[in-house]
Design a protein around this motif. Sequence first.
Motif, PDB file in Angstrom:
ATOM      1  N   PRO A 105       0.804  -1.235   0.000  1.00 52.67           N
ATOM      2  CA  PRO A 105       0.000   0.000   0.000  1.00 52.67           C
ATOM      3  C   PRO A 105       0.835   1.282   0.000  1.00 52.67           C
ATOM      4  O   PRO A 105       0.335   2.346  -0.390  1.00 52.67           O
ATOM      5  CB  PRO A 105      -0.833  -0.120   1.287  1.00 52.67           C
ATOM      6  N   ASN A 106       2.091   1.185   0.416  1.00 50.54           N
ATOM      7  CA  ASN A 106       2.950   2.373   0.445  1.00 50.54           C
ATOM      8  C   ASN A 106       4.079   2.319  -0.585  1.00 50.54           C
ATOM      9  O   ASN A 106       5.084   3.016  -0.443  1.00 50.54           O
ATOM     10  CB  ASN A 106       3.553   2.544   1.843  1.00 50.54           C
ATOM     11  N   VAL A 107       3.901   1.503  -1.607  1.00 52.45           N
ATOM     12  CA  VAL A 107       4.965   1.371  -2.611  1.00 52.45           C
ATOM     13  C   VAL A 107       5.177   2.674  -3.369  1.00 52.45           C
ATOM     14  O   VAL A 107       6.251   2.917  -3.914  1.00 52.45           O
ATOM     15  CB  VAL A 107       4.647   0.209  -3.589  1.00 52.45           C
ATOM     16  N   ASP A 108       4.152   3.529  -3.400  1.00 58.39           N
ATOM     17  CA  ASP A 108       4.313   4.814  -4.083  1.00 58.39           C
ATOM     18  C   ASP A 108       5.424   5.647  -3.445  1.00 58.39           C
ATOM     19  O   ASP A 108       6.092   6.435  -4.125  1.00 58.39           O
ATOM     20  CB  ASP A 108       3.004   5.599  -4.105  1.00 58.39           C
ATOM     21  N   TYR A 109       5.635   5.451  -2.158  1.00 63.32           N
ATOM     22  CA  TYR A 109       6.711   6.176  -1.475  1.00 63.32           C
ATOM     23  C   TYR A 109       8.073   5.753  -2.016  1.00 63.32           C
ATOM     24  O   TYR A 109       8.983   6.585  -2.136  1.00 63.32           O
ATOM     25  CB  TYR A 109       6.640   5.912   0.023  1.00 63.32           C
ATOM     26  N   VAL A 153       3.972   9.665 -10.996  1.00 64.69           N
ATOM     27  CA  VAL A 153       2.740  10.376 -11.326  1.00 64.69           C
ATOM     28  C   VAL A 153       1.849   9.540 -12.236  1.00 64.69           C
ATOM     29  O   VAL A 153       0.615   9.541 -12.098  1.00 64.69           O
ATOM     30  CB  VAL A 153       3.079  11.735 -11.981  1.00 64.69           C
ATOM     31  N   GLN A 154       2.446   8.817 -13.170  1.00 67.58           N
ATOM     32  CA  GLN A 154       1.668   8.010 -14.097  1.00 67.58           C
ATOM     33  C   GLN A 154       1.044   6.798 -13.403  1.00 67.58           C
ATOM     34  O   GLN A 154      -0.117   6.449 -13.657  1.00 67.58           O
ATOM     35  CB  GLN A 154       2.554   7.548 -15.256  1.00 67.58           C
ATOM     36  N   ARG A 155       1.796   6.165 -12.530  1.00 71.44           N
ATOM     37  CA  ARG A 155       1.313   4.970 -11.854  1.00 71.44           C
ATOM     38  C   ARG A 155       0.378   5.289 -10.694  1.00 71.44           C
ATOM     39  O   ARG A 155      -0.566   4.550 -10.426  1.00 71.44           O
ATOM     40  CB  ARG A 155       2.487   4.130 -11.337  1.00 71.44           C
TER      41      ARG A 155
END
Length: 253
Positions: A105-109, A153-155
């Motif tokens: 859930p925090n892979v965007d970081y 930003v895209q993902r």
Amino acid sequence: MSFACRLLVLLLFVLTGTGCSIFQEYDETAGWDASQLYTAGKEALDEGDYQKAIQLYTKLEARFPYGRYTQQAQLETAYVHYKDGEPQAAIAAADRFIKLHPRHPNVDYAYYMRGLASFDPGRSFLDRFFPQDSAQRDPTTARESFRYFSELVQRFPTSRYSQDAIQRMTYLRNNLARHEIQVADYYLRRGAPLAAANRGKYVLEHYQRTPSVPDALEIMVRAYREMGMDDLAADALKVLAQNHPERAAQLVP
């Protein structure tokens, strides 16, 4: 054998045999569970002791390869390296987390940290006293940072980090355009108008709506004139006049 000799032999036996354990480094974390190791590592991180934080997070992963504490430590390792001034280690740690936990859930970081770690790695202690125009630095890492932020930003367009990433991308894009202008100006001063014109054209094609666009048009006008390509020079001047008439007026023969 004298008493002194027997005592010396006994002492040597103790030091080289079973007694050597007294010289083994004491590990206060022996027996700690995953929660204790993570908490201690996080405290070290918050206190700015980055080396200790890395050591504790490494022990945590070695002893408890799986679990939420280990995953969080793996994610924070990228930040620790970033704060410790090790951008490549930070990027490697973020890459590793993305590969191990692509649906976390925090892979965007982790995606954000890759961009942040490569955002401005050229800054050093000397920059505080001898500031350098960021556009004059090697653009390789700037392009890499832009690519990382763009992927974030895209993902993850709704990520809490996306807005900051977009702002940094704007800054990077402007700097990359300025870098092209500086190179184009160098070519023009060195008597290479064709290379200068091509650099200016590159800015128009790849860095539209940046502050460097009028500079690119002006360089193209000057470069084409030097090469005797009056039609191309006139076209560039016309575009410049439509958007920046004050700049174009300075170039009217």
